[in-house]
Design an enzyme around this catalytic site. Structure first.
Site, mmCIF file in Angstrom:
data_model
loop_
_atom_site.group_PDB
_atom_site.id
_atom_site.type_symbol
_atom_site.label_atom_id
_atom_site.label_comp_id
_atom_site.label_asym_id
_atom_site.label_seq_id
_atom_site.Cartn_x
_atom_site.Cartn_y
_atom_site.Cartn_z
ATOM 1 N N GLU A 185 -4.061 -7.035 5.279
ATOM 2 C CA GLU A 185 -4.811 -6.233 6.256
ATOM 3 C C GLU A 185 -5.134 -4.844 5.701
ATOM 4 O OE1 GLU A 185 -2.069 -7.957 6.780
ATOM 5 O OE2 GLU A 185 -1.921 -8.754 8.814
ATOM 6 N N CYS B 45 2.170 -8.368 10.616
ATOM 7 C CA CYS B 45 3.523 -7.845 10.798
ATOM 8 C C CYS B 45 3.445 -6.646 11.748
ATOM 9 C CB CYS B 45 4.129 -7.448 9.451
ATOM 10 S SG CYS B 45 3.405 -5.966 8.740
HETATM 11 ZN ZN LIG Z 1 1.615 -6.463 7.398
#
Ligand SMILES: [Zn+2]
Length: 238
Positions: free
Chosen positions: A57, A87
């Site tokens: 990301e 996450c």
């Molecule tokens: Zn992450």
């Protein structure tokens, strides 16, 4: 829905590319929802960069900010397709940037920030005006299989040989998908349609046929080259 499948197929192919290049098979693409075009992509780069924050990301976010500046408005038009649930760190970054929506494959059981561990996408402590919907379960089994390929390979390199049982590659069983950890029934139906309501309650996959071709056929450099070209050719003015 077919658009979501199409975009997730690109993300899965990119994750396979990462796997073939000694990285954790997690990848994402950032799609401009109005143009329906990929404007950035990311792969996990923690091994190459030796940095624990080089998540897929972040690579995509950096691409967008380098091209479009740090004006966050563009993120409100972006749908992120990522093979594994963001996450906690990435979920928080995406929230603060004001992303429109996230679609992911499998849950992140240890660090997931979109429902598995924390619900950053709709909590009130990280910029509550930027809540976003996060849709799990799109090509989930393919995403899980890529991670299994990775861990089996990792085990092969372990100094002490593991038992045969540990190294066996499971291609048959998949954990249940507890949809309500990630989204409401209403959000689920809006994404997949009412006909799949039963899957929501019985924790089943909406897509339960694995596309083995997609994850077993290696993608060549041409794939990445074409993707980069596509990203560079898009220009949305803000
Ligand atoms: Zn992450």
């Amino acid at each position: 829905m077919s658009q979501d499948l199409l975009h997730m197929r690109t993300a899965i192919t990119l994750a396979k590319y990462a796997l073939d290049h000694e990285e954790t098979p997690v990848a994402c693409i950032f799609v401009h929802s109005k143009l329906n075009k990929v404007i950035a992509y990311g792969m996990n780069g923690t091994n190459e960069s030796i940095s624990g924050i080089s998540h897929a990301e972040f690579m995509g976010i950096k691409q967008i900010q380098e091209k479009y500046g740090t004006d966050p408005k563009i993120f409100s038009e972006i749908v992120l397709y990522v093979t594994v649930e963001p996450c906690i760190m990435c979920a928080s970054a995406l929230k603060q940037l004001g992303i429109k929506k996230v679609v992911f494959g499998c849950g992140n059981e240890r660090f997931g920030g979109n429902g598995s561990i924390l619900c950053i996408h709709n909590d009130t402590s990280t910029n509550k005006s930027n809540k976003y919907v996060s849709i799990p379960g799109v090509l989930r089994r393919e995403a899980i299989m890529l991670l299994r390929y990775f861990y089996v390979r990792e085990n092969d390199r372990a100094p002490k040989p593991r038992t045969k049982k540990d190294r066996k590659l499971d291609k048959e069983t998949f954990p249940p998908l507890q949809w309500d950890k990630y989204l409401t029934l209403e959000e689920f139906e809006e994404e997949f349609g009412q006909e799949f309501r039963d899957a929501f309650y019985s924790h089943r996959d909406v897509y339960d046929e694995i596309d083995w071709d997609l994850i077993d056929t290696g993608c060549d450099e041409r794939f990445l080259h074409d993707l980069i070209e596509q990203v560079q050719s898009v220009n949305c003015t803000y």
